[in-house]
Design an enzyme around this catalytic site. Sequence first.
Site, PDB file in Angstrom:
ATOM      1  N   HIS A  43       0.708  -1.565  -0.284  1.00  0.00           N
ATOM      2  CA  HIS A  43       0.288   0.323   0.685  1.00  0.00           C
ATOM      3  C   HIS A  43       0.902   0.923  -0.134  1.00  0.00           C
ATOM      4  O   HIS A  43       1.011   1.524   0.897  1.00  0.00           O
ATOM      5  CB  HIS A  43      -0.624   0.218   1.445  1.00  0.00           C
ATOM      6  CG  HIS A  43      -2.027   1.286   1.557  1.00  0.00           C
ATOM      7  ND1 HIS A  43      -3.342   0.654   1.592  1.00  0.00           N
ATOM      8  CD2 HIS A  43      -1.666   2.287   0.920  1.00  0.00           C
ATOM      9  CE1 HIS A  43      -3.802   2.000   1.884  1.00  0.00           C
ATOM     10  NE2 HIS A  43      -3.066   2.639   0.946  1.00  0.00           N
ATOM     11  N   GLU A  70      -3.359  -1.628  -3.226  1.00  0.00           N
ATOM     12  CA  GLU A  70      -3.825  -1.296  -2.880  1.00  0.00           C
ATOM     13  C   GLU A  70      -3.371   0.411  -2.878  1.00  0.00           C
ATOM     14  O   GLU A  70      -1.922   0.277  -2.877  1.00  0.00           O
ATOM     15  CB  GLU A  70      -3.940  -1.239  -0.913  1.00  0.00           C
ATOM     16  CG  GLU A  70      -4.253  -2.619  -0.710  1.00  0.00           C
ATOM     17  CD  GLU A  70      -4.795  -2.637   0.702  1.00  0.00           C
ATOM     18  OE1 GLU A  70      -3.844  -2.196   1.797  1.00  0.00           O
ATOM     19  OE2 GLU A  70      -5.361  -3.884   1.141  1.00  0.00           O
ATOM     20  N   HIS A 192      -7.751  -5.892   7.465  1.00  0.00           N
ATOM     21  CA  HIS A 192      -7.728  -5.005   8.276  1.00  0.00           C
ATOM     22  C   HIS A 192      -8.211  -5.789   9.962  1.00  0.00           C
ATOM     23  O   HIS A 192      -9.792  -5.927   9.782  1.00  0.00           O
ATOM     24  CB  HIS A 192      -8.831  -4.056   8.214  1.00  0.00           C
ATOM     25  CG  HIS A 192      -8.159  -2.592   8.696  1.00  0.00           C
ATOM     26  ND1 HIS A 192      -7.018  -1.613   8.011  1.00  0.00           N
ATOM     27  CD2 HIS A 192      -8.373  -2.370  10.193  1.00  0.00           C
ATOM     28  CE1 HIS A 192      -6.857  -1.071   8.959  1.00  0.00           C
ATOM     29  NE2 HIS A 192      -7.049  -0.970  10.095  1.00  0.00           N
TER      30      HIS A 192
END
Length: 240
Positions: A43, A70, A192
């Site tokens: 990310h 991401e 997450h």
Amino acid sequence: MTQLSININKIATLRNSRGGSNPDPIRMALDAERFGADGITVHPRPDERHIRYDDVRALKKVLTKELNIEGNPTEPRFTALVLEVMPAQVTLVPDTGGQLTSDHGWDTMAQQNLLQELILPFKQAGIRVSVFIDPLPGMAAGAKSAGADRIELYTEMYARAYAEGRATEVIAAFQVAAAEAHMAGLGINAGHDLDLHNLAYFAQHIPHLDEVSIGHALVADALYFGWQNTIQLYQRELGK
């Protein structure tokens, strides 16, 4: 069988805290593949405080399994990187520039036109597109209408409830969202705050779960158990 994609951002955070190249995120990613990971997630954020854009380019050259990038596609630099690197999957996350970590999904209904515009270049390039959503009614259908191939369920609410002994109170919302996604022909990812304690319960209760993306908890567990052993422990929680 649910795939395990390992987010190596925290490896890069540790490297950046001291400078130099130790630990080396590229080597750690290659070892993760060798030890049983099904894919690697990164990310990159605008300030490059963990994974750097050049790390992403280097990973693409050497990885043999899926690369998932991401990020927020409203940032032109991010979109340009994805189209340059051509990962197997891009996961669109509505982060702000200085955000510590992802904390909400897209409102795929209210942001329908924006998402259609953001998704189109990736689809035209042949990149699978996943959209980060909260487990709310209509969000999966909205992602489908915008052109997504998959949704990623934001699981922080589930992880918090599980730790408080309330998993049964919240899992139904994720089941409904997953069913909506499956009926729409979307693949289902999740991520997450999933960890060794809550992963198995989630995977067992969410049908058609294609992939989980796990970083912080897995890297933290590796400090105790080692990189290879930790990856295999997470795969075991997924029934492998």
